[in-house]
Write a protein that holds these residues in place. Structure first.
Motif, short mmCIF file in Angstrom:
data_model
loop_
_atom_site.label_atom_id
_atom_site.label_comp_id
_atom_site.label_asym_id
_atom_site.label_seq_id
_atom_site.Cartn_x
_atom_site.Cartn_y
_atom_site.Cartn_z
N ARG A 1 -22.26 61.17 76.27
CA ARG A 1 -22.01 62.46 76.03
C ARG A 1 -20.50 62.76 76.62
NH1 ARG A 1 -27.53 66.04 75.63
NH2 ARG A 1 -28.42 64.86 73.59
N LEU A 2 -20.56 62.46 77.87
CA LEU A 2 -19.10 62.75 78.54
C LEU A 2 -17.96 62.12 77.98
CD1 LEU A 2 -20.13 62.58 82.28
CD2 LEU A 2 -19.60 64.39 81.02
N LEU A 3 -18.37 60.84 77.51
CA LEU A 3 -17.12 59.98 76.71
C LEU A 3 -17.06 60.67 75.42
CD1 LEU A 3 -17.82 56.23 78.13
CD2 LEU A 3 -15.67 57.75 78.44
N TRP A 4 -17.97 60.88 74.64
CA TRP A 4 -17.71 61.45 73.26
C TRP A 4 -16.92 62.75 73.39
CZ3 TRP A 4 -19.33 66.14 71.55
CH2 TRP A 4 -19.36 66.35 70.16
N ALA A 5 -17.26 63.69 74.58
CA ALA A 5 -16.56 64.96 74.41
C ALA A 5 -15.18 65.13 75.11
CB ALA A 5 -17.70 65.78 75.13
N PHE A 6 -14.99 64.16 76.17
CA PHE A 6 -13.98 64.39 77.07
C PHE A 6 -13.09 63.19 77.24
CE2 PHE A 6 -17.22 67.36 78.58
CZ PHE A 6 -16.54 68.33 78.68
N ASP A 7 -11.72 63.43 77.56
CA ASP A 7 -10.88 62.45 77.89
C ASP A 7 -10.73 62.51 79.41
OD1 ASP A 7 -9.87 61.32 75.61
OD2 ASP A 7 -8.71 62.95 75.12
N PHE A 8 -10.68 61.18 79.76
CA PHE A 8 -10.42 61.09 81.34
C PHE A 8 -9.20 60.38 81.85
CE2 PHE A 8 -14.79 61.50 80.41
CZ PHE A 8 -15.77 62.14 81.59
N ARG A 9 -8.36 61.14 82.47
CA ARG A 9 -7.00 60.36 82.65
C ARG A 9 -6.78 60.68 84.32
NH1 ARG A 9 -5.91 64.38 79.21
NH2 ARG A 9 -4.46 65.43 80.84
N ARG A 10 -5.76 59.72 84.59
CA ARG A 10 -5.25 59.66 86.14
C ARG A 10 -4.58 60.91 86.65
NH1 ARG A 10 -3.12 53.62 86.14
NH2 ARG A 10 -5.51 52.42 86.03
N PRO A 11 -4.98 61.65 87.73
CA PRO A 11 -3.80 62.56 88.00
C PRO A 11 -2.61 61.95 88.34
CG PRO A 11 -5.39 62.17 89.86
CD PRO A 11 -6.00 61.36 88.66
N VAL B 1 -17.14 57.44 86.83
CA VAL B 1 -16.15 58.33 86.78
C VAL B 1 -14.91 57.75 87.67
CG1 VAL B 1 -14.98 60.54 87.10
CG2 VAL B 1 -17.32 60.48 86.16
N GLN B 2 -15.09 57.22 88.56
CA GLN B 2 -14.18 56.54 89.30
C GLN B 2 -13.38 55.13 88.52
OE1 GLN B 2 -14.39 53.93 92.74
NE2 GLN B 2 -13.43 55.29 93.93
N ALA B 3 -14.58 54.61 88.11
CA ALA B 3 -14.11 53.37 87.37
C ALA B 3 -13.22 53.62 85.97
CB ALA B 3 -15.54 52.71 86.71
N LEU B 4 -13.56 54.85 85.28
CA LEU B 4 -12.49 55.30 84.20
C LEU B 4 -11.24 55.40 84.73
CD1 LEU B 4 -15.04 57.65 82.52
CD2 LEU B 4 -14.67 55.30 82.11
N MET B 5 -11.09 55.76 86.04
CA MET B 5 -9.66 56.32 86.48
C MET B 5 -9.30 54.90 86.89
SD MET B 5 -9.39 59.59 86.65
CE MET B 5 -10.32 59.27 85.12
N ILE B 6 -9.78 53.87 87.45
CA ILE B 6 -9.23 52.53 87.64
C ILE B 6 -8.98 51.76 86.33
CG2 ILE B 6 -9.44 50.51 88.97
CD1 ILE B 6 -11.23 52.19 90.92
N PHE B 7 -9.92 51.88 85.46
CA PHE B 7 -9.91 50.92 84.30
C PHE B 7 -9.84 51.91 82.77
CE2 PHE B 7 -12.16 48.64 87.55
CZ PHE B 7 -11.40 47.64 87.75
N PRO B 8 -8.80 52.42 82.55
CA PRO B 8 -8.62 53.31 81.24
C PRO B 8 -8.99 52.83 80.17
CG PRO B 8 -6.41 52.83 82.29
CD PRO B 8 -7.42 52.40 83.26
N GLY B 9 -8.77 51.58 79.84
CA GLY B 9 -9.11 51.08 78.85
C GLY B 9 -10.73 51.19 78.35
N VAL B 10 -11.50 51.44 79.52
CA VAL B 10 -12.88 51.81 79.43
C VAL B 10 -13.20 53.05 78.23
CG1 VAL B 10 -15.01 51.88 80.19
CG2 VAL B 10 -13.72 50.11 81.19
N GLU C 1 -13.60 43.54 88.37
CA GLU C 1 -13.01 44.27 87.13
C GLU C 1 -14.57 44.83 86.61
OE1 GLU C 1 -10.44 44.62 83.68
OE2 GLU C 1 -10.11 43.78 85.97
N PHE C 2 -14.16 46.24 86.08
CA PHE C 2 -15.27 46.86 85.44
C PHE C 2 -15.47 46.56 83.97
CE2 PHE C 2 -17.33 50.33 83.23
CZ PHE C 2 -18.25 50.79 84.16
#
Length: 542
Positions: free
Chosen positions: A455-465, A307-316, A402-403
């Motif tokens: 399933r988390l990526l299928w269901a949810f968007d992850f964005r930086r605060p 989840v932290q990687a998704l915050m740092i590398f939103p392209g993933v 780089e992730f």
């Protein structure tokens, strides 16, 4: 004459002691190279108080893939290449599978924790019991547990997404309590769930302190009273709480099994083994408790890191969702989709490489003198496998911080297949150990990671605060907890359903699961078919 002779003997003994003391901390000829030493201390003064993995990586770059640290009276051999790990910990596992003494760790564990046990009859007996319950055939039978707990986690993300770490931990913990003890952990506020993670975190912190290192390399310090060794007093307090949790879980399940009130679980085999072998409740409690902490902590820490990687590398996020939408459409991903989701498979592998939870490994120990690359490796030496340095070797993994899930586009191996690959350069990560200490729950962890990530990526968007000025807050990937096992320090993430249809799908799936499979207390009505355990049957001698 008598006085003169006594004086001469005293002086001789004193000179011998001074000579021997002068050798303490020195690097003997023929040992692997390493940092310059000081008398008595050796290199112990160079060990950093925090972010030790970065210093160990620098030493690897300076002294090579095999170097030594002289730690007072002890020596630590550090392996920082995939080839060295394969050659020694895998190929010579018959002599490289023990553990160095970890004094404070053993106090916390009461000498019962399998993770720290020396290689011997007790360890082999426990290993056999564990293997029978975690091998690849047995692990397939736990898929219904994984599917159910994953859907419960998705509901948690939907209801209170700011508590994503708690939902991840409940997911991995409840899967493990079902396998080990036969019950689900239904709430993120369960006190035993919280105690498990808190206790393991403190175990990791204590074993990684300079005090712990000093007590290992200068054993005479152990004679100091607790008043002068507050860390040891704290270790005893941790053991008391940990013993109550682990042995309490075991004894409660043991009683329920004998009364016919517990569902089939790992403790069936453990109680039978105790009946036959006669080992203590302490050992039994820590066998089951060690599996509980291993199954709960490592996978959850890896997912928090993801989840932290998704915050740092939103392209993933975008790349993964595009693949999931193409393959899965409007239905939840399942394990049958794995072959068709190479980017998601890459996310799994990259998560374990990019943020390895056992960042410096748990040291092995060699039980007899050995030689490697022309260097002497002495009997009793600790042998560290430098997980971080291998995972971040730019020759092995270009641009390692780089992730990048595409690194693994052509790697179709499971973690177990990669770990046993004869070509060490083809091993994807080193999170699950090496040699005879290789984690036996790898098959289960792989499936749990796939279900969670897909399933988390299928269901949810992850964005930086964003902060009060409107600037996005990006977590610091270097800000990790300290100790034997690590994970990112707390960070925030904005997690929202991708659309109402996906949110409704989660609610529908959970409602159906709850109605079909669970009773009023959210425990299984009937355990899934195919589990390897049967009902407990007492030994005839009882």
């Amino acid at each position: 004459m008598v006085a003169s002779a006594a004086t001469a003997i005293f002086l001789t003994i004193l000179l011998v002691l001074i000579h021997r003391l002068s050798k303490v901390g020195q690097r003997p000829k023929g040992y692997p190279p390493g940092p310059p030493t000081l008398p008595i201390l050796g290199n112990i003064h160079l060990l950093p108080k925090e972010k030790g993995h970065l210093q160990f990586q620098k030493w690897a770059e300076e002294y090579g893939p095999v170097y030594s640290l002289m730690l007072g009276t002890k020596v630590m051999i550090v392996l920082s290449s995939d080839q060295a790990i394969k050659d020694l910990l895998d190929k010579r596992s018959n002599i490289y599978s023990s553990r160095p003494e970890m004094y404070l760790g053993q106090i916390i564990s009461g000498g019962f924790r399998m993770l720290l046990m020396e290689y011997g009859e007790t360890w082999r007996m426990i290993r056999k019991i564990v293997h029978n319950n975690l091998n690849i055939k047995a692990s397939r039978t736990y898929v219904p547990y994984q599917d159910l707990e994953n859907k419960a986690m998705l509901m948690g993300f939907l209801q209170t997404p700011n508590l994503f770490v708690d939902h991840i931990r409940r997911y991995t913990n409840s899967l493990t309590t079902q396998m080990i003890f036969g019950f689900r952990t239904t709430s993120i506020d369960d006190p035993k769930l919280k105690q498990l993670f808190h206790g393991f975190e403190k175990f990791c912190e204590v074993t990684g302190t300079q005090t712990a290192a000093l007590l290992d390399v200068f054993p005479f310090l152990r004679y100091l009273p607790d008043a002068l060794l507050p860390m040891r007093r704290y270790a005893k307090e941790l053991h008391s709480k940990e013993y109550d949790l682990y042995v309490g879980h075991y004894l409660d399940t043991k009683k329920k099994l004998r009364d016919g009130r517990a569902k089939p679980c790992f403790c069936v085999d453990l109680v039978k083994a105790q009946d036959e072998e006669g080992f203590s409740d302490g050992i039994a409690g820590y066998v089951s408790g060690s599996l509980l902490e291993a199954g709960s902590d490592t996978t959850s820490a890896t997912l928090v890191g993801f989840v932290q990687a998704l915050m740092i590398f939103p392209g993933v996020v975008q790349a993964a969702q595009a693949e999931l939408d193409t393959i899965c459409g409007e239905r939840l991903p399942d394990l049958n989709d794995l072959p068709n989701l190479p980017y998601i498979r890459g996310c799994m592998k990259e998560s374990m490489r990019w943020m390895p939870t056992d960042i410096l490994g748990v040291p092995h120990a060699v039980i007899r003198d050995d030689e490697y690359m022309g260097y002497k490796i002495p009997k009793g030496a600790g042998v560290m496998w430098n997980v971080w340095a291998v995972a971040n070797d730019s020759r092995r993994h270009p641009n390692p911080r780089e992730f990048d899930p595409t690194r693994w586009a052509n790697d179709h191996q499971t973690s177990a297949e990669a770990a046993s690959n004869s070509d060490p350069t083809k091993r994807d990560h080193f999170v699950f150990g090496a040699g005879r200490r290789l984690c036996q729950g790898m098959h289960i962890a792989d499936r749990s990671l796939f279900l969670a990530i897909s399933r988390l990526l299928w269901a949810f968007d992850f964005r930086r605060p964003v902060d009060e000025t409107g600037q996005e807050i990006v977590p610091d990937m270097a800000d990790l907890t300290e100790g034997l096992f690590v994970l990112p320090k707390p960070f925030k993430a904005i997690i929202t359903p991708r659309n109402t249809a996906k949110a409704e799908c989660i609610r529908h799936e959970w409602a159906k699961t709850e109605a079909d499979l669970l009773d009023d207390e959210l425990q299984w009505k009937v355990v899934p078919d195919g589990l390897i355990w049967k009902d407990y049957e007492p030994a005839e001698t009882e």
